[in-house]
Design an enzyme around this catalytic site. Structure first.
Site: not given
Length: 941
Positions: A789-791
């Protein structure tokens, strides 16, 4: 009757313009000297001279004085444009002049204080438009020498000006900005002086104003020619025509359109052309990536409008003899330059030369047969570049981001460029055979539409046809029972379709109805979000690729029939505008006006297709020729070679075996998270090989990679999973594809990926946050869930809150052993951290005591944690590699262990080699990689 000589126009224009700048400078010096010489890094006495923007836009009253006086310049400015139009009768001169005036108003009235990005964009556009303006005005003037010297001095001074700006902005050299300002002010006065030189031209004009009837006769001409002999004295040449050369006798050349060597030479040079173009755009992304916004180096992409230089004296002859040679050698040889900025500029120059060569060849071809041969060989060069890229794992071996350490073949490329560059003047003699093609009589509106269409065609080719896997990732949705095509082996099918389409395009020259219909259908399929996987790849991607190739020869003939440099220049300028739009759809948070194209790649695709079709409406019938059997045999031979290469590369790139984890006896999963800056290292070299070495040395069984979606024009249309998965012998999931408007995430695994789902986390304001939820079959068939995941960025507080809540619910929806490999943008134990690590998600931090994190985090649940390490990146990227060691437990073992698996006590010692991190990275480590922040790995019991 009031009679005025036309020379008063440039005089008044000069007086108003000079007074505006000088008055602002004198006022600023007297009232705000220390403030206007102060910049972001230094003030007086380190800096002593103000820039133009600081002088005219930062302070009252000099800002107001300047804007009032510069407003008075508008009237003589437009009279100046009308005067040049009257003398040249060129609508293009008038158009460029008006656009240049508008962009001038943009940077004058929107100062750097108001909006720095918009100010710079208008300033850059003004300088770009100044080039064709100066060239055209010089060429139509009977008094060329002074104007040529003034214009040449103007553009030569750009070089030291940019150098000193670099010294100020990047090197932070004291006083550099003041020296930069000297050159900036010099450009201002040279620009005004160039228009002042119209004084002599305008002496032939008389302005007659009847004061009594001025409002009665609106049809009275403003300008009358006071000297009837002007047409005899002034020879006005058309700016936008390449100087014709004498037709040659067919007996004087040994080459024909169906000569093997002619087709081979043009194919190789087309390969070099496409290699240079794609290299330029691949490199330019490095700069906004490091600046986190517009850097100024993006202007380098306009090197592809280099055909404008064909209007300069002798340039056409030089390009004819040496364009392919110089352009090819400079493009490939740029790898010898270590400094990223200089390397980019050199590649941009090479693209200007190669584009000018390409345009000149098109304009000079005089027969349908030669045109057919040239078009097909140009397409073969494109296809060859795609096949070579596939063979080298989505990198072109002669790109300027490649070198000997990254498996580049730059030296070989230089030798090839020299050989085929030297023979071009001989093979291309047949371009000047006695003409059989009728000259077009298109009006300016039709030329405008054709130029838009050709620019859109170039964009379409570059977007989806310069890598064999791009359309695959437009279709890929993750692993499932009915998952779509993977890069291997289906890239080979893309290449094969391209080869077949090139051969078929021979039969659709000037008959684009069927390809146009296929183009419409395939564009609709690509734009429909409901169509996915195989349906999108075949019905959208493959058909789109085939149709674009099949309409290309018709388009090349159409745009070349205009015989206009202006049409080509505008086409390629518009092509760059579309490419910027292609960036805007993803980078909307970092660019001015980004909201206009936010997540609208389908709109951009449909728009380009529409423009292509509009241009085809104006094709004209040509005399069809019977191509020789020899030509068909040679083209078939080249196609066969391409297919054999495709098969050979596909075989060589096959998986090296079934992936096996590093420590199966201990049931260890070593997992990592790394943000890799799109596969470009800190010195602008391809970084895959160095990444592979570190991942191998750290014995990673599972790794999440972020900032990975390089399947875009300005990232080279590269597939980073191609080489990584092959050389590491790992399964790969690309994550949300290039049509999903994210920066991308990748999962590599030594364990089979049973299922994977791609997510786009909520983002009402900022960036779309990509995520992969994959299920791996690990030891003893125990299923383990992995989240990559990459916010979004810290500026978008609401977005990150919503993304955090959504991901926490996703992680909480599974009771299986779970790992989160992520980029969270939060401080430990604060804010959103407490939603990621919570009862909702069930996740735990790998080391809650590590309080020096901000971006990368590893979380886990229902799996035994054994170790944690932070590894310095070296010069590969801007972010470290974080690694955790875990052991898979059975349900019985998990029940027995209970909450002890979340014990936070740690030590720096570990006796079990399977659970131990490599010792080679202790202390100073190797190749710039060492355990940092924590000094040594931590082990948990």
């Amino acid at each position: 009757m009031l009679t005025l000589n036309g020379k008063i126009i440039p005089l008044v224009h000069t007086l108003c313009a000079v007074s505006a700048f000088v008055a602002a400078l004198l006022t600023g010096y007297n009232l705000h000297f220390h403030k206007i010489v102060t910049n972001a890094h230094y003030t007086y006495p380190d800096e002593w001279f103000p820039s133009v923007s600081a002088t005219i836009g930062d302070r009252y009253p000099e800002r107001s004085i300047f804007q009032i006086l510069i407003a008075l310049t508008a009237f003589p400015r437009f009279l100046l444009l009308l005067g040049h139009f009257f003398l040249s009768r060129s609508k293009f001169i008038l158009l460029v002049g008006v656009l240049r005036t508008v962009t001038c108003g943009g940077w004058v009235y929107i100062t750097s204080t108001d909006d720095h990005d918009i100010h710079d964009i208008f300033m850059i556009a003004y300088i770009v438009l100044t080039l064709p303006w100066d060239i055209m005005i010089t060429k139509v003037s009977p008094f060329k020498l002074k104007k040529a010297l003034t214009a040449t001095t103007f553009f030569l001074l750009l070089i030291p000006m940019l150098y000193w700006y670099y010294q100020h902005q990047v090197k932070h050299v004291a006083g550099a900005y003041s020296i930069y300002a000297y050159f900036e002010w010099s450009l201002i006065f040279l620009d005004i002086g160039f228009d002042m030189l119209s004084y002599t031209d305008f002496q032939s004009l008389t302005i007659n104003i009847d004061l009594q009837d001025i409002f009665k006769d609106s049809k009275r001409s403003l300008f009358t020619n006071n000297k009837m002999e002007i047409n005899e004295r002034v020879s006005i040449k058309q700016f936008d025509k390449v100087k014709p050369i004498e037709p040659i006798n067919p007996k004087d050349t040994i080459f024909t359109y169906d000569s093997f060597f002619y087709i081979l030479t043009n194919t190789v040079n087309s390969f070099i052309f496409w290699s240079a173009i794609t290299s330029l755009y691949c490199m330019v992304w490095y700069f906004p990536l490091w600046y986190m916004g517009i850097s100024g180096y993006e202007i380098a992409i306009f090197g592809t409008t280099g055909c404008v230089f064909l209007a300069l004296p002798l340039m056409s002859t030089i390009i004819y003899h040496y364009g392919s040679l110089f352009g090819g050698v400079i493009s490939i040889g740029a790898y010898l330059i270590n400094t990223p900025e200089s390397r980019l500029i050199v590649v941009s120059i090479s693209c200007a030369i190669l584009v000018a060569t390409f345009v000149q060849n098109l304009i000079r071809i005089t027969t349908t047969e030669v045109f057919t041969s040239y078009s097909i060989s140009w397409l073969l060069g494109l296809v060859f570049s795609v096949i070579i890229k596939m063979g080298f794992y989505s990198n072109n071996p002669i790109w300027a981001i490649m070198n000997e350490d990254t498996n580049g073949y730059n030296k070989t490329g230089i030798v090839v460029a020299i050989i085929f560059g030297m023979v071009v003047p001989f093979t291309n003699q047949i371009h000047s055979l006695p003409s059989k093609l009728p000259r077009s009589d298109f009006n300016i509106f039709v030329k405008f539409l054709i130029s838009l269409g050709f620019g859109a065609l170039m964009f379409s080719i570059h977007q989806l046809l310069t890598d064999s896997s791009t359309i695959i990732y437009w279709s890929w949705e993750g692993y499932s029972e009915h998952s779509g095509p993977l890069q291997w082996p289906w890239s080979a099918l893309t290449c094969a379709i391209m080869v077949v389409a090139v051969v078929l395009s021979v039969y659709f020259i000037n008959k684009p109805l069927i390809p146009s219909f296929i183009l419409v259908i395939s564009t609709i399929v690509l734009c429909l979000k409901e169509v996915k996987e195989w349906n999108k790849y075949i019905g959208g991607g493959l058909l789109y690729v085939a149709s674009v190739i099949m309409v290309t020869p018709t388009y090349l003939m159409l745009v070349a029939s205009t015989r206009s440099i202006c049409v080509f220049t505008f086409s390629l300028f518009f092509y760059n505008i579309l490419i910027l739009g292609h960036v805007w759809v993803v980078a909307y948070a970092f660019v001015p006006g980004g909201w206009l194209l936010r997540e609208q790649i389908e709109l951009l695709l449909g728009f380009s297709t529409t423009l292509i079709l509009l241009g085809l409406i104006f094709k004209k019938p040509i005399q069809q020729t019977q191509l020789t059997k020899k030509f068909v045999r040679i083209i078939s031979l080249f196609a066969l070679v391409c297919l054999l290469l495709t098969g050979g590369f596909t075989y060589n790139n096959r998986p090296t075996g079934v992936p096996i984890p590093y420590h199966p006896d201990s049931k260890v999963i070593t997992a990592g998270i790394w943000t890799i800056h799109f596969g470009l290292d800190n010195d602008l070299w391809a970084s895959e090989d160095r990444m592979i070495n570190l991942i191998k040395d750290m014995e990673l069984d599972v790794v999440g990679l972020l900032e990975t979606d390089s399947q875009r024009i300005v990232m080279g249309n590269r597939d980073l999973t191609s080489k990584l998965s092959h050389d590491l012998n790992m399964y790969a999931d690309f994550g949300p594809g290039p049509n999903k408007h994210t920066w991308g995430c990748i999962l590599l695994s030594k364990f089979p990926i049973v299922n994977s789902t791609h997510f786009l986390m909520p983002s009402p304001v900022g960036e779309l946050a990509p995520a992969i939820h994959a299920t791996l079959r690990t030891y003893d068939d125990v299923l383990v869930d992995i989240f990559v995941f990459h916010s979004g960025q810290e500026e978008d507080v609401e977005d990150r809150k919503l993304q955090t809540e959504a991901l926490a619910k996703l992680m909480g929806s599974t009771d299986r052993p779970t790992l989160l490999l992520s980029y969270l943008v939060t401080e430990p134990l604060q804010g959103n951290y407490n939603t990621y690590v919570s009862d909702i998600s069930g996740m735990h931090d790998i080391d809650p005591s590590d309080d020096e994190r901000w971006c990368e985090y590893i979380l886990y649940k229902n799996i035994k944690r054994n170790g944690y390490a932070r590894v310095a990146r070296g010069s590969i990227t801007d972010t470290e590699l974080q690694v955790g060691k875990f052991q898979v437990l059975t349900n019985e073992e998990l029940t027995e262990a209970g909450d002890s698996i979340y014990n936070t006590e740690w030590t720096n010692e570990q006796d079990d080699d399977d659970l131990k991190f490599p010792d080679k990275f202790r202390g100073d480590g190797e190749d710039g990689h060492f355990y940092h922040v924590l000094s040594d790995p931590r082990y948990f019991d």
